[in-house]
Design an enzyme around this catalytic site. Structure first.
Site, short mmCIF file in Angstrom:
data_model
loop_
_atom_site.label_atom_id
_atom_site.label_comp_id
_atom_site.label_asym_id
_atom_site.label_seq_id
_atom_site.Cartn_x
_atom_site.Cartn_y
_atom_site.Cartn_z
N LYS A 106 -33.97 63.35 21.83
CA LYS A 106 -33.29 64.63 21.60
C LYS A 106 -34.28 65.76 21.33
O LYS A 106 -33.98 66.92 21.56
CB LYS A 106 -32.27 64.49 20.49
CG LYS A 106 -31.15 63.54 20.93
CD LYS A 106 -30.06 63.39 19.93
CE LYS A 106 -28.88 62.61 20.50
NZ LYS A 106 -29.16 61.16 20.66
C1 LIG Z 1 -28.40 60.31 21.43
C2 LIG Z 1 -29.04 59.03 21.80
C3 LIG Z 1 -28.60 58.27 22.90
C4 LIG Z 1 -27.39 58.66 23.75
O1 LIG Z 1 -27.63 59.85 24.47
P1 LIG Z 1 -26.40 60.62 25.17
O2 LIG Z 1 -26.96 61.87 25.73
O3 LIG Z 1 -25.41 60.85 24.07
O4 LIG Z 1 -25.86 59.72 26.23
C5 LIG Z 1 -29.28 57.10 23.20
N1 LIG Z 1 -30.34 56.69 22.46
C6 LIG Z 1 -30.78 57.40 21.39
C7 LIG Z 1 -31.94 56.88 20.60
C8 LIG Z 1 -30.16 58.59 21.02
O5 LIG Z 1 -30.60 59.27 19.95
#
Ligand SMILES: *Cc1c(COP(=O)(O)O)cnc(C)c1O
Length: 456
Positions: A106
């Site tokens: 993120k």
């Molecule tokens: C947020 C997250 C996901 C999922 O991502 P999306 O965009 O919601 O599909 C997968 N793995 C980790 C470690 C995350 O923080």
């Protein structure tokens, strides 16, 4: 560049307005009026990111300003390549998306989005109060992204006692006057309901200029297109991407990269036991079930909000039809799509695999035995899914978190406790600042009013 709502009932907006508004006024999500062709790769990650994002931002931010802001954002990463590829088996690669400040993918989007907010707000002499709910990763990434912003206050609600210690400390040890981590006596759903209720309170919304940086924010999806573009063009041929999926934001960015010209064969969705997307892709069954907790908590989601953007495309950009389908989905818990549409739109591009906790642990063990590398449980759902899938050719699995962010699962699988990177080495000793509140709308709203600097 203009944006339209997936539900067809909101005004067209430019990029800067879409950035600040998050959700469209008709409840839909913003998408560009047309998809710009993917520009060629730049000299490094930041240069490629600037040219891709510039195609979506248009004249709303001067090119030079954008270039500097993007360079700043990726200078916070611990790896010079930002999102390096590492081979772990014949035809199997992982793309490490965890070298940012809070150890999850993120950061790749939010480090840019925080800076975009600050720039646009300064230009307009405005302030906002960002409120959000988190089960862990989004909150820490959002807090880190805006901790230095003069024009943003941020309140992140998390469920008391239900995040990992690393996740909590990443939110509570940021010593910045505009950052407020609030432990709520309740579940993640309680936190999410409180945030929704605050947005529904017109007066609060206006008084504090409430804003959101959750995964439906278009700017986050836009920033995620970049690593699909760099990775797909650094391997020969057209690789398949395997994406550990929750809200569908990450895999949607892959779909956009592919549709706008990146050489990508296929997108493989990896789900944990919360497998609504896998059931949809494999059996055309999109029906909600209760969320079950797993070793990959950031994928413990049943309603994948970003799927709406794909649905809108599948419907030939008919916002009325999209709104109708979603309304029926909310009422009945089941989404109906036409067989022909489904074959053309879903089967031609996506496959899906469900990976349970036992398989996740044994995959973490296998990768450690075969390569000496520790991978986190989210990444492991991806590599396990990739091994099981019968597609030929190279597969790139997105490694969405650093193993030290989920040390308990990694230790269970390998008996080795992964260490935090040196920059975060003292995380467990840093002093924490926590506000603890009941899951009570009046209390939480009063807190937001008290800390917000909007209008002061
Ligand atoms: C947020 C997250 C996901 C999922 O991502 P999306 O965009 O919601 O599909 C997968 N793995 C980790 C470690 C995350 O923080």
């Amino acid at each position: 560049m203009k944006y339209v709502s997936t539900r067809g009932g909101a005004p067209e907006l430019g990029f800067a307005d879409v950035l600040l508004s998050g959700l469209a006024s008709d409840g839909g999500l913003y998408v560009p009026t047309e998809w710009p062709e993917l520009p060629p790769l730049g000299d490094d990650y930041a240069a490629t990111a600037t040219s891709i994002m510039s195609a979506y931002i248009g004249n709303d931010i001067p090119h030079q300003v954008l270039a500097e802001l993007v360079r700043d954002a990726y200078a916070t990463f611990r790896h010079p390549a930002v999102a390096p590829l590492v081979q772990i088996d014949d035809d199997l690669w992982i793309q490490e998306l965890f070298h940012g400040p809070t150890l999850a993918f993120k950061d790749l989007a939010l480090q840019v989005v925080g800076r975009l907010f600050d720039h646009v707000l300064a230009e307009r002499s405005e302030r906002v109060t960002i409120v959000g709910a988190t089960s862990g990763d989004t909150g820490s990434a959002a807090i880190d992204a805006v901790k230095g912003c003069d024009n943003v206050d941020i309140v992140i609600l998390y469920p008391h006692g239900r995040t990992s210690e690393v996740q909590r400390r990443q939110m509570t040890t940021v010593n910045s006057p505009n950052v407020h981590a609030v432990a709520i006596d309740g579940t993640f759903d309680d936190c999410q309901d409180l945030v929704k209720a605050m947005f529904a309170d017109e007066q609060l919304r206006e008084d504090c200029n409430l804003s959101a940086v959750n995964s439906i924010n278009w700017a986050r999806v836009m920033a995620q297109i970049v690593y699909y573009a760099t990775a797909s063009q650094s391997l020969a041929g057209s690789p398949t991407f395997c994406v550990p999926t929750g809200n569908f934001g990450n895999v949607l960015a892959g779909w956009i990269a592919r549709s706008t010209g990146a050489p990508i064969d296929h997108l493989l969705i990896a789900s944990n036991a919360n497998d609504i997307l896998s059931r949809f892709v494999n059996d055309r069954d999109m029906s909600t079930a209760d969320v079950v907790p797993t070793l990959s908590p950031s994928m413990d989601i049943q309603v994948s909000s970003n799927f709406e953007r794909l649905l809108f495309e599948m419907n030939g950009r008919d916002g009325g039809l999209t709104a109708e389908q979603l309304q029926r989905f909310r009422a009945t818990g089941t989404l109906q799509v036409e067989e022909g549409e489904f074959a053309e739109w879903i089967s031609s591009t996506f496959t899906a695999e469900r990976v349970d906790d036992d398989q996740t642990l044994s995959e973490i063990g296998r990768v450690y035995r075969e390569t000496g590398m520790l991978i986190d449980p989210h990444t492991a759902t991806g590599t396990a899914a990739a091994r099981r899938s019968d597609r030929s050719g190279a597969v790139i699995c997105l490694a969405t978190a650093h193993p030290a962010k989920f040390p308990d699962a990694v230790e269970r699988a390998t008996r080795i406790r992964p260490e935090l990177p040196p920059a975060l080495g003292d995380l467990m000793e840093r002093p924490e600042q926590i506000t603890r509140l009941a899951a009570d709308l009046a209390d939480v709203s009063a807190f937001v009013r008290q800390i917000s600097r909007v209008g002061r």
